[in-house]
Structures are given as structure tokens and as C-alpha cells.
Write an enzyme that holds these catalytic residues in place. Sequence first.
Site, PDB file in Angstrom:
ATOM      1  N   ASP A  92       0.796  -1.239   0.000  1.00 56.96           N
ATOM      2  CA  ASP A  92       0.000   0.000   0.000  1.00 56.96           C
ATOM      3  C   ASP A  92       0.826   1.286   0.000  1.00 56.96           C
ATOM      4  OD1 ASP A  92      -1.927  -1.942   0.234  1.00 56.96           O
ATOM      5  OD2 ASP A  92      -2.764  -1.221   2.116  1.00 56.96           O
ATOM      6  N   LYS A 134      -6.608  -5.010  -3.002  1.00 61.53           N
ATOM      7  CA  LYS A 134      -7.329  -5.538  -1.845  1.00 61.53           C
ATOM      8  C   LYS A 134      -8.358  -4.517  -1.367  1.00 61.53           C
ATOM      9  CE  LYS A 134      -3.838  -4.103   1.588  1.00 61.53           C
ATOM     10  NZ  LYS A 134      -4.679  -3.327   2.501  1.00 61.53           N
ATOM     11  N   CYS A 152      -1.910  -2.455   7.983  1.00 60.52           N
ATOM     12  CA  CYS A 152      -1.827  -3.419   6.870  1.00 60.52           C
ATOM     13  C   CYS A 152      -0.526  -4.217   6.860  1.00 60.52           C
ATOM     14  CB  CYS A 152      -2.058  -2.701   5.542  1.00 60.52           C
ATOM     15  SG  CYS A 152      -3.751  -2.043   5.426  1.00 60.52           S
TER      16      CYS A 152
END
Length: 227
Positions: free
Chosen positions: A11, A121, A169
Amino acid sequence: MSFKPALIVVDVQEDFCPPKGALAVGGGRDIVPAINKLLAMPFTLKVATKDFHPQNHVSFASNHAAPNNKPFESIVTIKNPLNPNETQKTKLWPDHCVQGTKGAELLPELDVSKVDRIVEKGKDSRVEMYSAFADPFQNPCVANSGLAEMLRGVGITDVYVVGLAADYCIKHTALHAQKEGFKTWVVGEATRAVDPSSMEEVHKEYAKVGVTVVGMDHVVVQKVKGQ
């Protein structure tokens, strides 16, 4: 078994970075040089993940009624859409990484040319998904990215996790990788946390399951170079 390492870059997106990110992590852009150094190494597989939410995502405070809709503060209970008896509590966030927006894009300074696969995701609006592997529901799982199967398909033994954010995450991806049977390493300099004061607890969680935090100069990172 021969050593086959994979790098998972989690990310590293505009919305998670200053100066304009909707959910900017302090120092988020500063880790890119370290990540690019890792991307230049001969990992068997290099994967970049992206939060890639629909506008109606359950984690967005804007999709909940007042007064329990304050970003960074409000906690809501989510029911498993396939089994209402299973629930998860989740924090609400500002709208971020919405599909098709600038905020969802990987940083331009990230050397994406070295990335083999991109995994999106958080695409199911009904569930939170911090882990790059799957949502946290178990009975049954609702959203699976296929990442574990991708890693097994090329015989990966070790997973190295970097990116954003260390306390969300990254944490969930690393714990999930270890649970899937991969020896998991988090490269500390190549991560940043939303709340740095939470990292002591994160490291305790890692220690319980065997996830190891290492530095760029650690022997297990240098081992990738020596393949």
C-alpha cells in the site's frame, strides 16, 4: 528446501502519504528509497499491493450515520455477510484509496518497473481487509486476494514485508503470511506507522507467532542479494 524469497510492498499509495494523502502516514514517502533498494534485489517474486476501495466501503466514516461516524475515532461492528453470527469490530477512516482516484495510485517514485505482480485488496465494500491475503472473517472468509496461492505457486519459502502502515496493513499482512506457513520478516526501516507508540504491542504480537523485524543490513536481507 531451497531459499525462495518474496517481497511484498504494501500500500505505498498517494492517500497514505504526505503531503495530500487522505490518510497520510507521517514519513510515508521517506521509505521509498529503502523499498527501491529491496526491489533491485533478486527476490523470486516482487508483489505490490493496493488498497482499492469502492466508494461505499464499510470502513469509510462517510458511509455511517452520526454520531458514530468520526474518522479515526468511531468503532463499528461488521457482520460477516455470509454468516451474521460472526462479527468484527473495525475503526472508521476518511474516504481513501477509492478506485479510479489519484489517491489509489502507487507513488510515482516507487520503482514499479521491478514489481512482478500487483494485488488489489479491499474491493469488497462489505468487509475490512488490512491483510493483503484476505479479510479477517473465518467462517467463511469473504474476500481472498489469491496472494497465498500466488506465492505457493512459485515455491516461496520466505516473505519480506515493507510499506504502509506498520501498525495496520503491514501487521496484518505479516501475521497472515506467517500463518500461511511462510517464514516472515518485516524490514523495519522500510515501514512507517499511523501510531508509532503502538509498535511495542505490534512487536509483541509478532514475537508470539515468529514474525521477525529486521534491518536493511541484517543477514537475512543480505541473503537475498547472495542468491
